[in-house]
Design an enzyme around this catalytic site. Structure first.
Site, PDB file in Angstrom:
ATOM      1  N   HIS A 115       0.837  -1.208   0.000  1.00 12.05           N
ATOM      2  CA  HIS A 115       0.000   0.000   0.000  1.00 12.05           C
ATOM      3  C   HIS A 115       0.874   1.260   0.000  1.00 12.05           C
ATOM      4  O   HIS A 115       1.817   1.339   0.780  1.00 12.05           O
ATOM      5  CB  HIS A 115      -0.867  -0.070   1.267  1.00 12.05           C
ATOM      6  CG  HIS A 115      -1.886   1.004   1.423  1.00 12.05           C
ATOM      7  ND1 HIS A 115      -2.076   1.657   2.610  1.00 12.05           N
ATOM      8  CD2 HIS A 115      -2.788   1.524   0.555  1.00 12.05           C
ATOM      9  CE1 HIS A 115      -3.063   2.531   2.478  1.00 12.05           C
ATOM     10  NE2 HIS A 115      -3.514   2.470   1.238  1.00 12.05           N
ATOM     11  N   GLU A 156       0.654  -0.535  -4.786  1.00 13.32           N
ATOM     12  CA  GLU A 156      -0.390   0.468  -5.057  1.00 13.32           C
ATOM     13  C   GLU A 156       0.198   1.827  -4.738  1.00 13.32           C
ATOM     14  O   GLU A 156       0.995   1.956  -3.793  1.00 13.32           O
ATOM     15  CB  GLU A 156      -1.594   0.201  -4.152  1.00 13.32           C
ATOM     16  CG  GLU A 156      -2.760   1.157  -4.320  1.00 13.32           C
ATOM     17  CD  GLU A 156      -2.822   2.325  -3.336  1.00 13.32           C
ATOM     18  OE1 GLU A 156      -3.764   3.115  -3.434  1.00 13.32           O
ATOM     19  OE2 GLU A 156      -1.916   2.466  -2.480  1.00 13.32           O
ATOM     20  N   ASP A 183      -0.818   6.389  -5.061  1.00 15.22           N
ATOM     21  CA  ASP A 183      -1.819   7.421  -5.346  1.00 15.22           C
ATOM     22  C   ASP A 183      -1.183   8.490  -6.219  1.00 15.22           C
ATOM     23  O   ASP A 183      -0.048   8.901  -5.960  1.00 15.22           O
ATOM     24  CB  ASP A 183      -2.270   8.075  -4.038  1.00 15.22           C
ATOM     25  CG  ASP A 183      -2.676   7.043  -3.004  1.00 15.22           C
ATOM     26  OD1 ASP A 183      -3.694   6.386  -3.210  1.00 15.22           O
ATOM     27  OD2 ASP A 183      -1.931   6.882  -2.002  1.00 15.22           O
ATOM     28  N   HIS A 214      -0.776  11.189  -1.465  1.00 16.32           N
ATOM     29  CA  HIS A 214      -2.075  10.733  -0.975  1.00 16.32           C
ATOM     30  C   HIS A 214      -2.987  11.873  -0.539  1.00 16.32           C
ATOM     31  O   HIS A 214      -4.146  11.951  -0.926  1.00 16.32           O
ATOM     32  CB  HIS A 214      -1.887   9.748   0.187  1.00 16.32           C
ATOM     33  CG  HIS A 214      -3.196   9.275   0.743  1.00 16.32           C
ATOM     34  ND1 HIS A 214      -3.888   9.953   1.723  1.00 16.32           N
ATOM     35  CD2 HIS A 214      -3.962   8.205   0.432  1.00 16.32           C
ATOM     36  CE1 HIS A 214      -5.018   9.317   1.997  1.00 16.32           C
ATOM     37  NE2 HIS A 214      -5.084   8.254   1.226  1.00 16.32           N
ATOM     38  N   GLU A 254      -3.745   4.543  -8.396  1.00 16.03           N
ATOM     39  CA  GLU A 254      -5.007   5.141  -7.920  1.00 16.03           C
ATOM     40  C   GLU A 254      -5.039   6.618  -8.285  1.00 16.03           C
ATOM     41  O   GLU A 254      -4.155   7.393  -7.883  1.00 16.03           O
ATOM     42  CB  GLU A 254      -5.156   4.968  -6.403  1.00 16.03           C
ATOM     43  CG  GLU A 254      -6.495   5.534  -5.949  1.00 16.03           C
ATOM     44  CD  GLU A 254      -6.693   5.618  -4.444  1.00 16.03           C
ATOM     45  OE1 GLU A 254      -6.039   4.863  -3.694  1.00 16.03           O
ATOM     46  OE2 GLU A 254      -7.521   6.450  -4.045  1.00 16.03           O
TER      47      GLU A 254
HETATM   48  O1  G3P Z   1      -6.513   1.693  -3.188  1.00 15.55           O
HETATM   49  C1  G3P Z   1      -6.651   1.187  -1.906  1.00 15.55           C
HETATM   50  C2  G3P Z   1      -6.390   2.256  -0.896  1.00 15.55           C
HETATM   51  O2  G3P Z   1      -5.178   2.881  -1.230  1.00 15.55           O
HETATM   52  C3  G3P Z   1      -7.493   3.280  -0.858  1.00 15.55           C
HETATM   53  O3  G3P Z   1      -7.352   4.135   0.213  1.00 15.55           O
HETATM   54  O4  G3P Z   1      -6.894   6.322   1.168  1.00 15.55           O
HETATM   55  O5  G3P Z   1      -5.108   4.596   1.167  1.00 15.55           O
HETATM   56  O6  G3P Z   1      -5.759   5.708  -0.948  1.00 15.55           O
HETATM   57  P1  G3P Z   1      -6.213   5.235   0.393  1.00 15.55           P
HETATM   58 MG    MG Z   2      -4.533   4.621  -2.389  1.00 14.86          MG
END
Ligand code: G3P
Ligand code: MG
Length: 233
Positions: free
Chosen positions: A9, A36, A38, A51, A103
């Site tokens: 993450h 993953e 952002d 993020h 994302e």
């Molecule tokens: O994509 C899964 C997760 O990353 C979504 O929540 O707030 O960590 O971007 P966040």
């Molecule tokens: Mg995310």
């Protein structure tokens, strides 16, 4: 679509600063197959990894990402490195052979369609396509698709909304990403019956991940990829 079972993450979870190139390198070193991160736009329209709407929490700088130029963002440090660009992260994923979930992170008051279109354009040109593009924003996803129609898309929700089938149809999404704490057995069964891959965030206990896999969840996003053996990833 086929997902790695463990997805680090925000690049490397707690292995390094969030949404950093160091995180991608640390995830790869640990044996992660999937990551993953952002992405959002700088004031001058360059996709960067971040993020929050502001740089305040994750860097030593201050201000809203959407009001800072790339040059200003590059002066904000995440540990030992500047805020990475999406282009750098994609190059890193290619170098380390990482499956990636990109994302599209819509910001408050921002233009989701512009975010999707700019990032989609870049992904169409510069991404190997091994992975999936996701967003909480339907407008961002649709705009990305208009530029990068061959890539795979996932819908991102906290809890599964009542109109998920319509959203899947609108985006041809191959997967749905849900908050693990909001997952219910009925929703999971319906998603799987519709042929969708289901992945859950953010799962930081090994036992919890194993229970989710047993229930039919294909993958978990985790801040603790170090809890998993390389052959479980
Ligand atoms: O994509 C899964 C997760 O990353 C979504 O929540 O707030 O960590 O971007 P966040
Ligand atoms: Mg995310």
């Amino acid at each position: 679509m086929s997902y790695p079972r463990v997805i680090a993450h925000r690049c490397g979870g707690t292995l390094a600063a969030e949404n950093s190139l160091a995180g991608l390198a640390a995830a790869a070193r640990l044996g992660c197959r999937g990551v993953e991160f952002d992405t959002m736009l700088s004031a001058d329209g360059v996709p960067v990894l971040m993020h929050d709407d502001t740089v305040d929490r994750s860097t030593d700088g201050h201000g809203e990402v959407s009001r800072l130029t790339l040059a200003q963002l590059r002066r904000c440090r995440l540990g030992d490195e500047p805020v990475p660009t999406l282009a750098e992260a994609l190059a890193c994923c290619a170098r380390f052979d990482l499956w990636a979930n990109i994302e599209l992170k819509a910001v408050a008051g921002g233009d989701d369609a512009e975010l999707g279109a700019v990032v989609g354009g870049m992904l169409a040109r510069a991404w190997h396509g091994r992975g999936v593009i996701s967003s909480f924003s339907l407008d961002a996803l649709l705009a990305a698709q208009s530029q990068a129609s061959r890539h795979a898309y996932a819908l991102l929700f906290e809890a599964l909304p009542g109109d998920w089938r319509e959203r899947v149809a609108a985006t041809a999404a191959v997967a749905v990403h849900l908050d693990a704490g909001r997952l219910d057995a009925r929703g999971l069964a319906a998603l799987r019956a519709a042929g969708l891959t289901v992945a859950c965030y953010t799962v930081n206990e090994r036992d919890r991940a194993q229970a989710l896999y047993a229930a039919g969840v294909a993958a978990v996003f985790t801040d603790r990829p170090d809890l998993f053996a390389a052959d479980e990833m």
